[in-house]
Write a protein that holds these residues in place. Structure first.
Motif, PDB file in Angstrom:
ATOM      1  N   UNK A  90       0.890  -1.757  -0.520  1.00  0.00           N
ATOM      2  CA  UNK A  90      -0.206  -0.368  -0.093  1.00  0.00           C
ATOM      3  C   UNK A  90       1.173   1.293   0.189  1.00  0.00           C
ATOM      4  N   UNK A  91       1.462   1.149   0.561  1.00  0.00           N
ATOM      5  CA  UNK A  91       3.403   2.228   0.856  1.00  0.00           C
ATOM      6  C   UNK A  91       3.062   2.714  -0.471  1.00  0.00           C
ATOM      7  N   UNK A  92       3.486   1.761  -1.252  1.00  0.00           N
ATOM      8  CA  UNK A  92       4.535   1.580  -2.707  1.00  0.00           C
ATOM      9  C   UNK A  92       3.082   1.952  -3.730  1.00  0.00           C
ATOM     10  N   UNK A  93       1.649   2.074  -3.493  1.00  0.00           N
ATOM     11  CA  UNK A  93       1.024   2.810  -4.477  1.00  0.00           C
ATOM     12  C   UNK A  93       1.205   3.842  -3.659  1.00  0.00           C
ATOM     13  N   UNK A  94       0.841   4.350  -2.540  1.00  0.00           N
ATOM     14  CA  UNK A  94       0.992   5.190  -2.369  1.00  0.00           C
ATOM     15  C   UNK A  94       1.624   7.069  -2.900  1.00  0.00           C
ATOM     16  N   UNK A  95       3.286   6.065  -3.079  1.00  0.00           N
ATOM     17  CA  UNK A  95       3.951   7.259  -3.596  1.00  0.00           C
ATOM     18  C   UNK A  95       4.000   6.928  -5.088  1.00  0.00           C
ATOM     19  N   UNK A  96       3.717   5.809  -5.627  1.00  0.00           N
ATOM     20  CA  UNK A  96       3.006   5.887  -7.137  1.00  0.00           C
ATOM     21  C   UNK A  96       2.104   6.874  -8.031  1.00  0.00           C
ATOM     22  N   UNK A  97       1.022   6.547  -7.158  1.00  0.00           N
ATOM     23  CA  UNK A  97      -0.125   7.476  -6.458  1.00  0.00           C
ATOM     24  C   UNK A  97       0.709   9.679  -6.639  1.00  0.00           C
ATOM     25  N   UNK A  98       1.396   9.202  -5.471  1.00  0.00           N
ATOM     26  CA  UNK A  98       1.936  10.913  -5.738  1.00  0.00           C
ATOM     27  C   UNK A  98       2.991  11.394  -7.198  1.00  0.00           C
ATOM     28  N   UNK A 102       6.059   8.092   8.392  1.00  0.00           N
ATOM     29  CA  UNK A 102       6.202   9.749   8.527  1.00  0.00           C
ATOM     30  C   UNK A 102       7.582   9.452   7.984  1.00  0.00           C
ATOM     31  N   UNK A 103       8.584   8.830   8.512  1.00  0.00           N
ATOM     32  CA  UNK A 103       9.813   9.198   7.274  1.00  0.00           C
ATOM     33  C   UNK A 103       9.607   8.926   6.335  1.00  0.00           C
ATOM     34  N   UNK A 104       9.682   7.582   6.319  1.00  0.00           N
ATOM     35  CA  UNK A 104       9.646   7.234   4.860  1.00  0.00           C
ATOM     36  C   UNK A 104       8.918   7.638   3.583  1.00  0.00           C
ATOM     37  N   UNK A 105       7.811   8.538   3.892  1.00  0.00           N
ATOM     38  CA  UNK A 105       6.989   8.974   2.574  1.00  0.00           C
ATOM     39  C   UNK A 105       6.621  10.293   2.988  1.00  0.00           C
ATOM     40  N   UNK A 106       6.398  11.344   4.097  1.00  0.00           N
ATOM     41  CA  UNK A 106       5.932  12.518   4.146  1.00  0.00           C
ATOM     42  C   UNK A 106       7.570  13.457   3.751  1.00  0.00           C
ATOM     43  N   UNK A 107       7.062  14.821   2.575  1.00  0.00           N
ATOM     44  CA  UNK A 107       7.584  15.352   2.852  1.00  0.00           C
ATOM     45  C   UNK A 107       8.378  17.087   3.815  1.00  0.00           C
ATOM     46  N   UNK A 108       6.663  16.954   3.923  1.00  0.00           N
ATOM     47  CA  UNK A 108       6.207  17.751   5.330  1.00  0.00           C
ATOM     48  C   UNK A 108       4.769  17.339   6.034  1.00  0.00           C
ATOM     49  N   UNK A 109       4.781  18.388   7.081  1.00  0.00           N
ATOM     50  CA  UNK A 109       4.075  17.771   8.459  1.00  0.00           C
ATOM     51  C   UNK A 109       3.920  18.816   9.039  1.00  0.00           C
ATOM     52  N   UNK A 110       2.545  18.979   9.475  1.00  0.00           N
ATOM     53  CA  UNK A 110       1.964  19.520  10.651  1.00  0.00           C
ATOM     54  C   UNK A 110       1.569  18.863  11.567  1.00  0.00           C
TER      55      UNK A 110
END
Length: 310
Positions: free
Chosen positions: A170-178, A194-202
């Motif tokens: 699922x993580x790979x699919x989310x990154x592919x969609x991005x 969060x560390x693996x896929x997010x560029x920014x956070x709030x």
């Protein structure tokens, strides 16, 4: 370019403040982490973005314009509390959700077949939802969220109920969609994700944004002068004027240590001294994890001081 902007949004439920003038900007084609403990206001904000509820003040903009009812079709929302019609067949359910978002039946059917094959669910197309395992049902709900190719995807605890293998899929699919151009808001308590896929956070706490920015910049901001040291000919000197030792271990004959620099000491000083005193095999800085930063920001205590995950 900011795709989504939340501007000074406030929401009150009686005497309870759910959101206290929250603002954030999400760049197009990025994965943005929306973090916070339970009850912080994340779900309220997600519902406002989806126009399920409306703010008391402030506004949400897409592509620089205030959101309208028609913008909802640009959004795919996977809520934490899943909901599927258990008596419907898998294929019918996915097509139904796609048509709700404006797809024709022919296009929905074509995309449904592609996604079922991608998730190895083709043989389940004519089975009822109630016959699926929890993990398979989660995949069906994910497909229903993304099938209409939304510009904005909102995933609330997307890995809940998945084993590690399927969570990675699922993580790979989310990154592919991005990578294909989608803008993604990712709400989770899993700081490793969060560390693996997010560029920014709030990070929201008590209805307010208490921390925001780029993930690596935040980790660097919270660093505590802690370093990993590998020595090849024996342990580090324990009593030292430049550092204290937090941890020592022996691995395959090499000595691994975690040291904390004393106030005012530079990396250059430590490396020069260690090179003179021992056979130095490695030296690297340990940045705090997002989990540690989350705990420290929300509780005011470090994880080692007794902060708890919320």
């Amino acid at each position: 370019m900011n795709f989504l902007e939340v501007k000074d949004v406030a929401k009150q439920y009686g005497s309870h403040t759910a959101l206290n003038h929250v603002s954030m900007s999400v760049d197009q084609g990025t994965i943005y982490g929306l973090l916070g403990p339970n009850g912080a206001g994340k779900t309220t904000l997600i519902r406002i973005i989806n126009q399920i509820i409306y703010p008391d003040s402030g506004e949400v903009c897409i592509n620089g314009k205030p959101m309208t009812a028609s913008d909802v079709n640009k959004i795919g929302y996977l809520p934490e509390e899943r909901g599927l019609y258990k008596k419907m067949k898998v294929a019918d359910h996915i097509i139904y959700l796609a048509q709700l978002k404006g797809m024709s039946r022919a296009e929905a059917t074509s995309q449904m077949r592609i996604w079922l094959e991608r998730f190895d669910l083709s043989q389940w197309a004519n089975k009822k939802i109630e016959a699926l395992s929890k993990g398979m049902a989660q995949k069906v709900q994910f497909i229903g969220t993304v099938i209409h190719r939304p510009q904005l995807l909102i995933f609330d605890e997307p890995f809940s109920g998945f084993d590690p293998v399927n969570a990675e899929i699922l993580k790979r699919e989310i990154v592919r969609l991005r990578d294909e151009g989608a803008t993604i808001i990712f709400s989770t308590h899993n700081m490793g994700s969060v560390e693996a896929v997010c560029q920014n956070i709030s990070l929201i706490n008590h209805a307010e944004v208490v921390l925001e920015g780029e993930v690596n910049a935040i980790r660097n901001k919270y660093k505590k002068n802690i370093y990993s040291v590998l020595t090849l000919d024996g342990p580090l000197p324990i009593d030292h004027s430049l550092y204290t030792i937090d941890h020592m271990a022996v691995n395959c004959g090499n000595h691994e240590s975690t040291i904390r620099l004393r106030p005012g000491v530079t990396i250059r000083e430590v490396i020069a001294k260690l090179n003179a005193e021992c056979n130095l095999g490695g030296f690297s800085e340990q940045l705090p994890s997002m989990h540690e930063i989350f705990i420290e920001t929300v509780t005011g205590k470090s994880a080692s001081e007794g902060g708890q995950q919320l």
